[in-house]
Design a protein around this motif. Structure first.
Motif, PDB file in Angstrom:
ATOM      1  N   UNK A 263       0.829  -1.206   0.000  1.00  0.00           N
ATOM      2  CA  UNK A 263       0.000   0.000   0.000  1.00  0.00           C
ATOM      3  C   UNK A 263       0.868   1.263   0.000  1.00  0.00           C
ATOM      4  N   UNK A 264       2.014   1.182   0.676  1.00  0.00           N
ATOM      5  CA  UNK A 264       2.929   2.325   0.699  1.00  0.00           C
ATOM      6  C   UNK A 264       3.525   2.551  -0.693  1.00  0.00           C
ATOM      7  N   UNK A 265       3.841   1.446  -1.363  1.00  0.00           N
ATOM      8  CA  UNK A 265       4.397   1.540  -2.721  1.00  0.00           C
ATOM      9  C   UNK A 265       3.353   2.146  -3.671  1.00  0.00           C
TER      10      UNK A 265
ATOM     11  N   UNK B 263     -12.880   8.171   8.401  1.00  0.00           N
ATOM     12  CA  UNK B 263     -13.260   9.591   8.448  1.00  0.00           C
ATOM     13  C   UNK B 263     -12.717  10.246   7.176  1.00  0.00           C
ATOM     14  N   UNK B 264     -13.397  11.280   6.648  1.00  0.00           N
ATOM     15  CA  UNK B 264     -12.920  11.919   5.412  1.00  0.00           C
ATOM     16  C   UNK B 264     -11.469  12.368   5.496  1.00  0.00           C
ATOM     17  N   UNK B 265     -11.011  12.770   6.679  1.00  0.00           N
ATOM     18  CA  UNK B 265      -9.628  13.207   6.832  1.00  0.00           C
ATOM     19  C   UNK B 265      -8.617  12.097   6.607  1.00  0.00           C
TER      20      UNK B 265
ATOM     21  N   UNK C 289      -4.615   9.062   3.102  1.00  0.00           N
ATOM     22  CA  UNK C 289      -3.638   7.988   3.327  1.00  0.00           C
ATOM     23  C   UNK C 289      -3.885   6.760   2.446  1.00  0.00           C
ATOM     24  N   UNK C 290      -4.985   6.770   1.704  1.00  0.00           N
ATOM     25  CA  UNK C 290      -5.342   5.584   0.929  1.00  0.00           C
ATOM     26  C   UNK C 290      -4.949   5.750  -0.533  1.00  0.00           C
ATOM     27  N   UNK C 291      -4.136   4.825  -1.100  1.00  0.00           N
ATOM     28  CA  UNK C 291      -3.773   4.934  -2.514  1.00  0.00           C
ATOM     29  C   UNK C 291      -4.999   4.753  -3.400  1.00  0.00           C
ATOM     30  N   UNK C 292      -5.101   5.615  -4.395  1.00  0.00           N
ATOM     31  CA  UNK C 292      -6.277   5.555  -5.263  1.00  0.00           C
ATOM     32  C   UNK C 292      -5.911   6.008  -6.668  1.00  0.00           C
TER      33      UNK C 292
ATOM     34  N   UNK D  89     -10.562  14.202  -2.553  1.00  0.00           N
ATOM     35  CA  UNK D  89     -10.260  15.577  -2.124  1.00  0.00           C
ATOM     36  C   UNK D  89     -11.539  16.347  -1.867  1.00  0.00           C
ATOM     37  N   UNK D  90     -12.519  16.159  -2.745  1.00  0.00           N
ATOM     38  CA  UNK D  90     -13.794  16.858  -2.584  1.00  0.00           C
ATOM     39  C   UNK D  90     -14.469  16.450  -1.264  1.00  0.00           C
TER      40      UNK D  90
END
Ligand code: SF4
Length: 395
Positions: free
Chosen positions: A105-107, A367-369, A373-376, A385-386
């Motif tokens: 996930x970090x990659x 939470x939206x914040x 941290x999640x790759x997408x 972002x929205x």
């Protein structure tokens, strides 16, 4: 006619088959070219490269890890886009061992925005394999390199020639164009016999020394001088020998690609809210596209289906959660291969049900914040972002 260079002895089966195909189509020097022409061409392009190459971070040294990383990143991507990714990646994973020890996930998060995420997953898997099978040392043997995840003929040639000075050719969009023009090859070098021809040409022109530099020089010439449109022939080291230049065929070689037929389609993405959280879902590891990345559930929106019905259906089918549809959030236009997608994002409130999906491997209420941290994927990042904007978070 001239003979082909000796084939590498340690080639694995998949490449050996390709080289045998190449060997069947012996390359012919253009009429009027004396046999010593190839030697002159090699010297000319290497001298040009020494004087004109761009200063790029992966050219600082020939460490195999750096060469490999840069070449994987550069596939299907521009140099300008790759530079900051390459620097960030090396800062986070300075060595192959650091990359192998990382969480996938970090990659993927570091790769976010570069596209073709399978490359990142293969890179990570290959790093682990090198640790397990080769003691952490990048192999210099062609069979071992070809056996690594994500290594095709281009990466094999790029790494072995640049990091280990082994006599392997490379063909990518720039070198393909340069070689086709230089030799005046009129068929399409991207397909069928043309592909065989261009690999043969790339093999035939290789020098005995400075092989990695030579491969880079041809690519650099294509990037800076022999550009797809308006090539700068008067500044080209090969101007006097080049058949396309002699016969004014630059616009016809290589033949222009047929533009793909663009298919317009539309989708709905659903931001399911429950208390202060939203539901994000991880695509399965074997998904054709965006494998293991996170997203808000989305699917096709047929023309005959009402907006609210589609929101409810997509949420339930993909996540098992029944919702009451809310307002539209935003519309995102993006392209995937030949599809021009209009994705409308909608909010929805969870009514009942727990996450259970035939499509996603995992669902999390976050939470939206935490979305940052999640790759997408790039379109879903806009939606993330929205949803994370402070006014959205109060909604
Ligand atoms: S002379 Fe022109 S067409 Fe030929 S290789 Fe050089 S830039 Fe390309």
């Amino acid at each position: 006619m001239h003979s082909l260079p000796k084939l590498p002895t340690a080639c694995c089966r998949k490449f050996f088959v390709s080289f045998r195909k190449i060997a069947r189509v012996a390359m012919r020097l253009p009429d009027g070219w004396p046999p010593r022409t190839l030697g002159t061409l090699r010297r000319q392009v290497l001298a040009w490269f020494d004087a004109n190459q761009r200063s790029l971070p992966w050219r600082e040294n020939r460490d195999p890890y750096r060469v490999w990383l840069s070449e994987v990143m550069l596939q299907q991507t521009t140099v300008a886009a790759v530079v900051p990714y390459f620097q960030r990646f090396l800062k986070t994973f300075p060595t192959l061992r650091d990359l192998a020890a990382a969480d996938e996930q970090e990659v993927l998060k570091l790769w976010e925005g570069l596209g073709y995420y399978r490359r990142a997953r293969h890179l990570h898997a290959a790093a682990k394999r090198i640790i397990a099978d080769h003691g952490g040392k990048f192999p210099a043997d062609a069979t071992a390199v070809a056996d690594l995840p994500g290594v095709g003929r281009y990466i094999l040639g790029a790494v072995l020639s640049q990091a280990f000075e082994q006599k392997f050719p490379i063909v990518e969009a720039n070198s393909l164009r340069v070689l086709a023009r230089l030799f005046g090859y009129r068929n399409d070098p991207r397909e069928g016999e043309g592909r065989v021809w261009v690999w043969e040409a790339a093999t035939a022109v290789l020098p005995e020394k400075r092989i990695g530099d030579f491969n880079q020089a041809v690519m650099e010439l294509g990037a800076l001088v022999c550009t797809p449109t308006s090539p700068k022939c008067p500044s080209c080291p090969w101007a006097k020998s080049c058949i396309a230049n002699r016969d004014s065929l630059q616009t016809l070689i290589p033949p222009p690609k047929k533009p793909p037929v663009i298919v317009a389609c539309r989708e709905i993405a659903v931001v399911i809210r429950h208390r202060e959280k939203v539901l994000v879902c991880r695509r399965s590891p074997d998904a054709k596209r965006w494998a293991n990345l996170w997203e808000f559930p989305h699917a096709d929106w047929p023309a005959e289906e009402l907006f609210e019905d589609a929101v409810g259906r997509i949420a339930e089918e993909l996540t098992g959660v029944a919702v009451s549809p809310g307002r539209e959030l935003l519309t995102i236009q993006h392209g995937v291969t030949r599809f021009a997608i209009t994705m409308t994002a909608a909010e929805a409130q969870r009514q009942s049900g727990q996450f259970r999906s035939p499509f996603y491997s995992e669902g999390r209420w976050v939470s939206p914040g935490e979305l940052k941290d999640y790759p997408t994927s790039t379109p879903q990042r806009k939606l993330f972002l929205e949803v994370s904007r402070p006014q959205q978070r109060l909604f």
